[in-house]
Design a protein around this motif. Sequence first.
Motif, mmCIF file in Angstrom:
data_model
loop_
_atom_site.group_PDB
_atom_site.id
_atom_site.type_symbol
_atom_site.label_atom_id
_atom_site.label_comp_id
_atom_site.label_asym_id
_atom_site.label_seq_id
_atom_site.Cartn_x
_atom_site.Cartn_y
_atom_site.Cartn_z
ATOM 1 N N ARG A 107 24.718 39.105 42.263
ATOM 2 C CA ARG A 107 24.812 40.659 42.488
ATOM 3 C C ARG A 107 26.252 41.112 42.004
ATOM 4 N N ASP A 108 27.346 40.292 42.097
ATOM 5 C CA ASP A 108 28.555 40.633 41.861
ATOM 6 C C ASP A 108 29.284 39.742 41.079
ATOM 7 N N SER A 154 30.926 42.446 37.494
ATOM 8 C CA SER A 154 29.609 43.274 37.763
ATOM 9 C C SER A 154 28.868 43.866 36.464
#
Length: 230
Positions: free
Chosen positions: A212-213, A180
């Motif tokens: 997002r991750d 992240s």
Amino acid sequence: MDADVRAAVLKSHLHELPPDLLDELVGGAVRVKILAGSVTHREGEPGPTLELVISGVVRGFVTAPDGRTMTVRYCRPGALIGAVSLFASRFTMPAATQALVDAELLRLSPVVVRLAVARDARVGQAFLSELSERVLSFIEEIPGNSFATVRQRVARHLLDLAAQRGPGRGAVAEIVVPVSQRELADAVGTVREVVVRVLRELRRDGVVRTERDHIVILDPARLVPGQEWN
């Protein structure tokens, strides 16, 4: 000693020791699996410890008073973690350790290793070689952490993670790095807002795609130090 432990030993400074000495060193050792993101040791922990990385990547990092962290070492299969603790008096951990991806470690007995060092000069020489390499690598880290730009530090960390993941598949060799923006900022010793700006530049240049991750590396070659990105 099974095949994957033997493979890790062959990548370490213990690789030249004869089988009987290696069997002695791993006597009483324990294999442990560490989940990605788990902190295995914290700064200030007392006592000796010695671990051999069998698989995965573990980082050593220090933490600033404001909570920011800086990676000081990446440990891949074959790396020995904690050798200095065997020979330093009143030792406490100077840095924490954390698994960047799922990892497996072999925790050796400090007592067994110390006895082997005292009894056999070949074991002592192996650990002298390990400690010498650690000193040189930490000296080499000083300019990298002190003088490199945040963009260069981000690129380096992404390359390190990409090396662990291996090449992508398919017609386009994309590499998916499960990190992240917050974790990336912690690893390079800055704040998330700065990393967001760097990733925006890399995304504009077609080097990465952000999710997002995770981060998708589209062009790993352009992350190599010395490349002109702009």
